[in-house]
Enzyme design. Structure first.
Site, PDB file in Angstrom:
ATOM      1  CG  ASN A 173       7.265   3.188   6.014  1.00  0.00           C
ATOM      2  OD1 ASN A 173       7.733   2.724   7.036  1.00  0.00           O
ATOM      3  ND2 ASN A 173       6.240   3.986   5.993  1.00  0.00           N
ATOM      4  CB  CYS A 187       2.935  10.235   1.129  1.00  0.00           C
ATOM      5  SG  CYS A 187       1.270  10.940   1.156  1.00  0.00           S
ATOM      6  CG  HIS A 243       7.668   7.773   5.019  1.00  0.00           C
ATOM      7  ND1 HIS A 243       7.492   7.239   3.756  1.00  0.00           N
ATOM      8  CD2 HIS A 243       6.475   7.650   5.644  1.00  0.00           C
ATOM      9  CE1 HIS A 243       6.228   6.839   3.637  1.00  0.00           C
ATOM     10  NE2 HIS A 243       5.592   7.076   4.765  1.00  0.00           N
ATOM     11  CG  HIS A 286       3.944   4.938   8.871  1.00  0.00           C
ATOM     12  ND1 HIS A 286       3.307   3.908   8.215  1.00  0.00           N
ATOM     13  CD2 HIS A 286       4.209   5.852   7.912  1.00  0.00           C
ATOM     14  CE1 HIS A 286       3.175   4.199   6.930  1.00  0.00           C
ATOM     15  NE2 HIS A 286       3.723   5.380   6.712  1.00  0.00           N
ATOM     16  NE  ARG A 328      -1.035   2.547   2.853  1.00  0.00           N
ATOM     17  CZ  ARG A 328      -0.457   3.666   3.289  1.00  0.00           C
ATOM     18  NH1 ARG A 328      -0.403   4.738   2.525  1.00  0.00           N
ATOM     19  NH2 ARG A 328       0.102   3.713   4.496  1.00  0.00           N
ATOM     20  CG  ASP A 329       3.379   4.268   2.968  1.00  0.00           C
ATOM     21  OD1 ASP A 329       3.170   5.198   2.172  1.00  0.00           O
ATOM     22  OD2 ASP A 329       3.933   4.444   4.061  1.00  0.00           O
TER      23      ASP A 329
END
Ligand code: HMG
Ligand code: MG
Length: 302
Positions: A253, A244, A213, A211, A19-20
């Site tokens: 990430n 993002c 990055h 989370h 996803r990310d």
């Protein structure tokens, strides 16, 4: 001064690469490729995989086929396959696709909230309310993201109090865990410690995930600060994929391989097979025709 590290003995990893990671990759992946990635990841011992996102395809075209992806993966009973759901429309999509868990995503920055989900922080919380209620009724757990906790691409510095306010609200609304996002990776151990100092005065470490990055190479250092403060839930992305789309300059990430390498060598059990993960990181990097952003993955592959 003590040189003994007081850290948890186990950690739980949320693999956010599908996803990310993929939401911001230039090369679009087919449904089959995404399914193959998720199935490979679930064979490593990872127990929590963010498999997709039910957002507007105009906003994030890379996630448009998340329903098909969730439909076609080979599920393991002990793996949680989750998805992002910004509103009821997204929740209904995730429910229909049998997501095991959903995530709502707010921010500590007003400007980022507007750019990312087209509404203010307060409006976002209103939109999340029926999602949480519907999830509860369906017996689905809800995770809450808070973005820009250590800096915002539009506003710069973010007050720790703003992070605490949104975090406490999301938890009181019914999220079982909040994942604090350093969306553009500007945080350093000092800022992370200051933020955690405030958050942990009100929220237990068991309800906070990190989370981070890795834009400025600080993610692992910040994770270490989290570990030393009792946090044991971390998000990471295989091969350090992604970023993002609404945070210019955000790199991927923290690479899952680098996180697992560090944790395993600190005797912190994650249940994840590091070598398998390295192979997956190399395979997906080749498929996406990009460099593998994991340092340990690269080191072991040369
Ligand atoms: P909006 O334009 O304000 O919404 O977008 P709207 O309700 O006015 O709807 C506009 C159109 O989108 C309509 O379609 C809706 O049907 C459709 P039209 O009638 O024009 O054809 N729509 C949807 N379609 C599919 N699924 C939905 C959905 N909702 C509405 N769920 C919205 C509001 C939230 C939808 C939009 O801003 C959006 O999709 N944003 C997503 C942004 C995003 O995914 N960002 C990346 C994830 S967040 C992140 O990466 C940070 C994180 O990793 C943590 C960190 O690093 O900090 C989590
Ligand atoms: Mg992110």
């Amino acid at each position: 001064m003590s040189f003994i590290l007081d850290v948890p003995s186990t950690a739980s990893i949320v693999e956010v690469g599908p996803r990310d990671g993929l939401q911001n990759e230039k090369t679009p992946l087919t449904v089959e490729d995404k399914v193959a990635l998720i199935d490979a990841l679930s064979s490593t011992g990872l127990k929590r995989i963010e498999a997709g996102s039910f957002v507007s395809p105009q906003w994030v075209p890379q996630m448009a086929n998340s329903d098909q992806v969730l439909d076609q993966i080979t599920r393991k009973n002990d793996v949680i396959y989750s998805a992002l759901t910004p509103n009821m429309r997204g929740f209904e999509g995730a429910l229909a696709a049998n997501a095991n868990e959903v995530a709502i995503f707010g921010a500590a920055s007003e400007s980022f909230s507007q750019k990312n989900i087209n509404c203010s922080i307060d409006e976002s919380l209103q939109r999340f309310t029926p999602v949480i209620e519907a999830a509860k009724a369906a017996g689905i757990k809800v995770r809450g993201y808070v973005s820009c906790v250590l800096g915002c691409p539009y506003e710069g510095e973010i007050a720790p109090q703003a992070v605490l306010d949104v975090s406490e609200t999301l938890l009181s609304m019914g999220c079982y865990e909040i994942s604090i996002g350093d969306t553009i990776g500007v945080g350093t151990p000092k800022k992370t410690a200051q933020l955690l100092n405030l958050l942990l005065s009100r929220i237990s470490a068991q309800r906070i995930a990190m989370h981070m990055h890795d834009t400025y190479g600080q993610a692992l250092a910040n994770v270490l600060v989290g570990l030393q403060n009792g946090i044991s839930s971390f998000d990471s992305s295989v091969a350090g994929l992604g970023g993002c789309p609404y945070a210019k300059g955000a790199s991927g990430n923290l690479a899952s391989e680098d996180l697992i390498y560090m944790l395993a060598n600190m005797d912190i059990d994650t249940g994840v097979d590091f070598q398998k993960l390295v192979h997956i990181g190399n395979d997906i990097s080749a498929k996406l025709q990009r460099a593998n952003a994991s340092k340990s993955g690269t080191a072991l592959s040369n």
